[in-house]
Structures are given as structure tokens and as C-alpha cells.
Design a protein around this motif. Sequence first.
Motif, PDB file in Angstrom:
ATOM      1  N   THR A   1      31.537  34.798  60.204  1.00 55.14           N
ATOM      2  CA  THR A   1      30.244  34.271  59.777  1.00 55.14           C
ATOM      3  C   THR A   1      29.232  34.307  60.913  1.00 55.14           C
TER       4      THR A   1
ATOM      5  N   ASN B   1      28.167  26.857  57.779  1.00 57.17           N
ATOM      6  CA  ASN B   1      29.405  27.582  58.062  1.00 57.17           C
ATOM      7  C   ASN B   1      29.469  28.121  59.485  1.00 57.17           C
TER       8      ASN B   1
ATOM      9  N   LEU C   1      31.127  34.591  49.915  1.00 59.99           N
ATOM     10  CA  LEU C   1      32.551  34.741  50.267  1.00 59.99           C
ATOM     11  C   LEU C   1      32.989  33.748  51.337  1.00 59.99           C
ATOM     12  N   GLN C   2      32.245  32.662  51.517  1.00 54.03           N
ATOM     13  CA  GLN C   2      32.502  31.750  52.625  1.00 54.03           C
ATOM     14  C   GLN C   2      33.916  31.173  52.627  1.00 54.03           C
ATOM     15  N   LYS C   3      34.520  31.009  51.465  1.00 54.94           N
ATOM     16  CA  LYS C   3      35.871  30.452  51.398  1.00 54.94           C
ATOM     17  C   LYS C   3      36.921  31.431  51.912  1.00 54.94           C
ATOM     18  N   PHE C   4      36.551  32.709  51.990  1.00 58.83           N
ATOM     19  CA  PHE C   4      37.513  33.729  52.394  1.00 58.83           C
ATOM     20  C   PHE C   4      37.183  34.336  53.755  1.00 58.83           C
ATOM     21  N   VAL C   5      36.105  33.850  54.374  1.00 57.94           N
ATOM     22  CA  VAL C   5      35.647  34.415  55.640  1.00 57.94           C
ATOM     23  C   VAL C   5      35.742  33.369  56.745  1.00 57.94           C
ATOM     24  N   SER C   6      36.250  33.771  57.896  1.00 59.78           N
ATOM     25  CA  SER C   6      36.406  32.839  59.015  1.00 59.78           C
ATOM     26  C   SER C   6      35.060  32.533  59.659  1.00 59.78           C
TER      27      SER C   6
END
Length: 271
Positions: free
Chosen positions: A225, A157, A216-221
Motif C-alpha cells: 500500500t 491503510n 483490495l486492501q484486505k488482500f494487500v500488505s
Amino acid sequence: MKTLNNQTLLYDEDCPMCNLYTAAFIKTKMLDANGRKPFVTLTDAEANYIDMDRAKNEIALVDTQNKKVIYGIDGLLKVIGFSFPVIEKIGNWKPMNYFLKKLYKFISYNRKVIIPSKENTHIKTQCIPDFNYFYRILYIVFATVFTAIILFYYSKNIPLIPNGNWTRELVLATGQIGFQFLFIQKMTKEKQLNYIGNLVTISLMGSLLLFPILLLQKFVSPIVTLGWFGLTVTLMIAEHYRRTTVLELPKYVTATWILYRLIALLIILNL
């Protein structure tokens, strides 16, 4: 909660985990007001019926009326089981009891590298666990593998880092140990493994800090990250410096720790 009276846990006052759960037993009234006592305050009379060496490795539960003592997970199950009998029953089921005892030893023998404390040579009855090579190496392997797994998924990510694989992260994690070992060779084997234990604990702590962002990777830019990764590394550097101070190690081991990570980053970026 039902209160188990006339029972006292002998705990390591320098161990935050020990402090936390023994205090919780008192606060929830699972034990009475005299339900815990620092190991270092034991009297000679108490030492006559307590296995002092065993009590350093496994927390002792002392029946203050009949002077009987039980140790480790058995003592904890007795305390918890007095209020929650079903937990004691499950915990005493042979396969579960075997697992819990091994887990307890895994944590207890490594508690001084999970959370280090300065050794006080002026205190005769310090609660320092025996050095156990098997559980120390097992802990180092566990922490290294866990760190490699988290970094493998987290690095996917971060846009600036080329896609890697599990092998790369495992090599980087183990390489850190090998690199630092070059600078601690003059220490005794126990001190070397104590330092390495602290080293992998720092990596483990860093991995745990990265874990929420990974979930929360799907909701974090990607910027967040990357920023969180930078903050985590900064905190790890500060923690490494703090631990070397506690362990009274040369300050340059923190510099070499940073150097390895810079070298590793350069290699990754140029692959």
C-alpha cells in the motif's frame, strides 16, 4: 450493427476521448467510412450551414445529404440509437436527457483540462471549447472532493501516517489549490482556472490509481500500500511537469507543487 449512412461527426482531433469514441463508431460500423471528420478540416462551404461556435462545445452530427446538423448528446443518441433503439428511447426520456446534456457539457467544457493540448495559433478553425466558469468551478469542486474521499480511506491503510479525518483530507486538497494560486497570480483569470483545472485532474488521476488498492486492501500488505502510494506520487509529479510544458507554464510551479506536499506531510507526521 446497423450502419447510419451519410452522417458525419465533426470531432476534436486533439481530444483523445473524441478520437476514441468516433473511431469506435467507424470500427463497429455504426457509422460508415466517412462517418467522422476533424473539425479543423471544415471547408468554408460547410461552415455556412454549421454553427461553428456551438460545434466547438458540442460535437456536431452532419447529415451530408440534406445539410442538417444536430449537436451534442442528441447527435450521439441518434448514432447509438440507430443500432440500439432502446438506448435512444431511454436517452430521450426528459429527466434522463436533461441529465445527459448537463453531463455532456460538464465533460466538454472541461475536456482541455482533463487532457490538455497545445494551442496552435496557425490554425484558424481550432476546436477549443468556450471557457465556462460554472462548469470549470464545478469540475474543480468535484475533483477536489473525490480526491479527499479517496485519500481519507487510503491513508487508513498506511501505518506511517497518523489516522486522520475527512476534514483533514479536504483541507489538504483545497490547500494545494490555495498554495499554488500564490504563484500564478500574474496570470489571467482564465489561465489561472485552466491551471487549477489541470492541477485537480492530476489529483483525480492519482486517486483513480489508488482506488484498485483501496478495493483490495484486505488482500494487500501495508508495505505494498505504501509502495503503491509512492509510485502514484512519482507518476503525478511527472504528469504535472508534462502538463506545465504543454501549457507553457513556468517550471517552478512543479517545484512549488512538490514543496506543498512535503510541507503537508511534515505537518501530518507531527500532529
